[in-house]
Enzyme design. Structure first.
Site, mmCIF file in Angstrom:
data_model
loop_
_atom_site.group_PDB
_atom_site.id
_atom_site.type_symbol
_atom_site.label_atom_id
_atom_site.label_comp_id
_atom_site.label_asym_id
_atom_site.label_seq_id
_atom_site.Cartn_x
_atom_site.Cartn_y
_atom_site.Cartn_z
ATOM 1 N N LYS A 22 54.372 15.518 48.951
ATOM 2 C CA LYS A 22 53.363 14.462 48.857
ATOM 3 C C LYS A 22 52.193 14.902 47.982
ATOM 4 O O LYS A 22 51.729 14.155 47.114
ATOM 5 C CB LYS A 22 52.870 14.083 50.258
ATOM 6 C CG LYS A 22 51.931 12.883 50.289
ATOM 7 C CD LYS A 22 52.008 12.157 51.625
ATOM 8 C CE LYS A 22 51.250 12.861 52.726
ATOM 9 N NZ LYS A 22 49.864 12.378 52.844
ATOM 10 N N GLY A 94 43.825 9.987 52.204
ATOM 11 C CA GLY A 94 42.644 10.805 51.964
ATOM 12 C C GLY A 94 42.739 11.553 50.652
ATOM 13 O O GLY A 94 41.734 11.764 49.963
ATOM 14 N N ASP A 328 48.519 20.873 58.228
ATOM 15 C CA ASP A 328 49.252 19.636 58.503
ATOM 16 C C ASP A 328 50.457 19.860 59.405
ATOM 17 O O ASP A 328 51.003 18.909 59.964
ATOM 18 C CB ASP A 328 49.719 18.989 57.197
ATOM 19 C CG ASP A 328 48.573 18.331 56.439
ATOM 20 O OD1 ASP A 328 47.571 17.962 57.070
ATOM 21 O OD2 ASP A 328 48.677 18.189 55.206
ATOM 22 N N ARG A 401 52.231 12.327 61.357
ATOM 23 C CA ARG A 401 52.641 13.676 61.751
ATOM 24 C C ARG A 401 52.804 13.797 63.277
ATOM 25 O O ARG A 401 53.642 14.568 63.759
ATOM 26 C CB ARG A 401 51.662 14.708 61.201
ATOM 27 C CG ARG A 401 51.554 14.627 59.674
ATOM 28 C CD ARG A 401 51.217 15.918 59.019
ATOM 29 N NE ARG A 401 51.016 15.737 57.581
ATOM 30 C CZ ARG A 401 51.992 15.697 56.678
ATOM 31 N NH1 ARG A 401 53.250 15.811 57.059
ATOM 32 N NH2 ARG A 401 51.717 15.529 55.397
#
Length: 440
Positions: A22, A94, A328, A401
């Site tokens: 990503k 973001g 993450d 997530r």
């Protein structure tokens, strides 16, 4: 509200190619848009966040063609963007918001960035502050330090910025603004954050420097630039997406999963070190670490195939400089810790509070719902593993997530697990549930 029911599994088998990274997908479109010539991107992540980036640049006059096997970005140079009609919609991204703020700070037109309710509640002051100190003119429309952000033309000056946090998004925003500054720009972080921007900008022709100091802090610098040049980028598989299948292969008994072409950049792959510290059975195959041509084609990124086999895990301590390399992945690491023997302690991860959700709270709430003993702290959590998880109703709070991590937990649990608002996985991995079920 969409829901997904997860059933206990054993013996996951198969081969997985996870979607493109990503972070790298975002950057390839952004840098290609402000480069001269065409940038060809293969294995681009067709997730909602990255599509938000494409739409923003299309609104600023960039021709972007989405073919079945590639994305073609026909860049117009550093100063080739045009004023958009209306607000630039960044959706839930973001990365789009913060990095684009750096690029837009150097443009000669006014723009407004705004997203969904979740995005517009996340703090943007950490980006606004250094950019405004460079001469940018960014303001929070609601005066709450969040988007919508109004960005007006300004004259940018090079600065030496000391960031209080190790954040790739903050660093990248400042470096991108540095392309348009009248002098050199540098960012010093307390620890090295992911360095995709430095690697890829260098490939596009920018003069970028980076290094780690003796005290563990890291410095990245950039010189003002006259021109970037279109590239061919083959996006590696996203380590953050691979993390769920790595975890599934480790915690679901009798499993063996081969993950192809996974990005293994050390500034992103902290989860692999954590897995090894927990006693995981991982084998690395077909590593691309030294071939310069191959790394150029992947935006300067190392890759590998990873073979995962199930086995017993044990608790560990996760803290310090490794945290920015796996921030993450902490939700899925917490699930692994719940399935491991002993105690796992996660520290120095206060950054979790300002993600799509406060992930300290959401991870804690859902682990407790599954019967795990977990104690939240100001900057992490303490997880007591070794007890079989129980199926539960999981509240994702629209955080992709959280939804994916607890889908894996559900496969290792006893009884059914129901994931609420499961459609949120489309942000980063639209085919996640189908891929997960293909292994059983």
């Amino acid at each position: 509200m969409s829901v997904k029911t997860i059933y206990p599994k054993k013996g996951l088998k198969g081969e997985v190619r996870v979607p493109g990274d990503k972070s790298i997908s975002h950057r390839s479109v952004m840098f290609g848009s402000i480069a001269s010539g065409t940038t060809e991107i293969t294995n681009f992540l067709q997730g909602a966040d990255c599509l938000s980036t494409i739409r923003c640049f299309q609104k600023m006059g960039i021709e972007i063609e989405q073919k079945p096997d590639a994305v073609l970005v026909r860049g117009r140079g550093l100063y080739g963007l045009s004023a958009p009609e209306g607000t630039l919609d960044v959706g839930n991204s973001g990365t789009t918001t913060r990095l684009l703020s750096g690029i837009l700070s150097g443009q000669d037109f006014t723009s407004v960035l705004s997203g969904d309710a979740s995005l517009n509640s996340r703090p943007m002051g950490r980006v606004m502050s250094p950019l405004n100190s460079m001469g940018a003119r960014i303001e929070s429309v609601r005066n709450d330090g969040c988007a919508p952000l109004r960005i007006e033309p300004g004259v940018l000056h090079g600065i030496d910025y000391r960031s209080p946090v190790a954040s790739a998004q903050v660093k990248s925003a400042v470096l991108l603004a540095g392309l348009y500054a009248d002098g050199n720009t540098s960012v010093t972080e307390p620890a090295l954050s992911r360095n995709h921007t430095e690697l890829m900008l260098g490939g596009f022709g920018a003069e970028v420097s980076s290094g780690v100091l003796k005290d563990g802090s890291a410095v990245a610098g950039i010189r003002p630039c006259k021109q970037l040049y279109g590239q061919k980028i083959r996006v590696p598989g996203d380590i953050s997406s691979a993390a769920y299948f790595i975890a599934a292969g480790l915690v679901v008994p009798g499993s063996e999963i081969l993950l192809r072409n996974v990005g293994t950049n050390p500034t992103r792959a902290g989860i692999l070190k954590v897995c090894e510290a927990m006693g995981a059975d991982l084998t690395y195959l077909d590593r691309n670490t030294a071939d310069c041509q191959a790394k150029q084609e992947t935006g300067g990124e190392p890759t590998a195939d990873i073979l995962v086999r199930s086995g017993s895990l044990h608790g560990t301590v996760i803290e310090g400089s490794i945290i920015p390399t796996l921030i993450d992945e902490i939700p899925i690491i917490a699930v692994m810790a719940a399935c491991a023997e002993g105690t796992t302690v996660i520290r120095d991860a206060a950054e979790l509070k300002v993600k799509e959700t406060n992930r300290i709270d959401t991870v804690t709430e859902n682990l407790k719902a599954m019967g795990c003993s977990v104690t939240p702290t100001e900057d992490g959590m303490v997880i007591e593993g070794g007890k079989t998880l129980a199926g539960a109703r999981i509240r994702s709070y629209l955080d992709h997530r959280i939804a994916m991590a607890f889908a894996v937990a559900g496969m290792a649990a006893e009884g059914e697990t129901v994931i609420e608002d499961s459609q949120c996985v489309d942000v980063s991995y639209p085919d996640f549930f189908a891929t997960l079920e293909s292994l059983s």
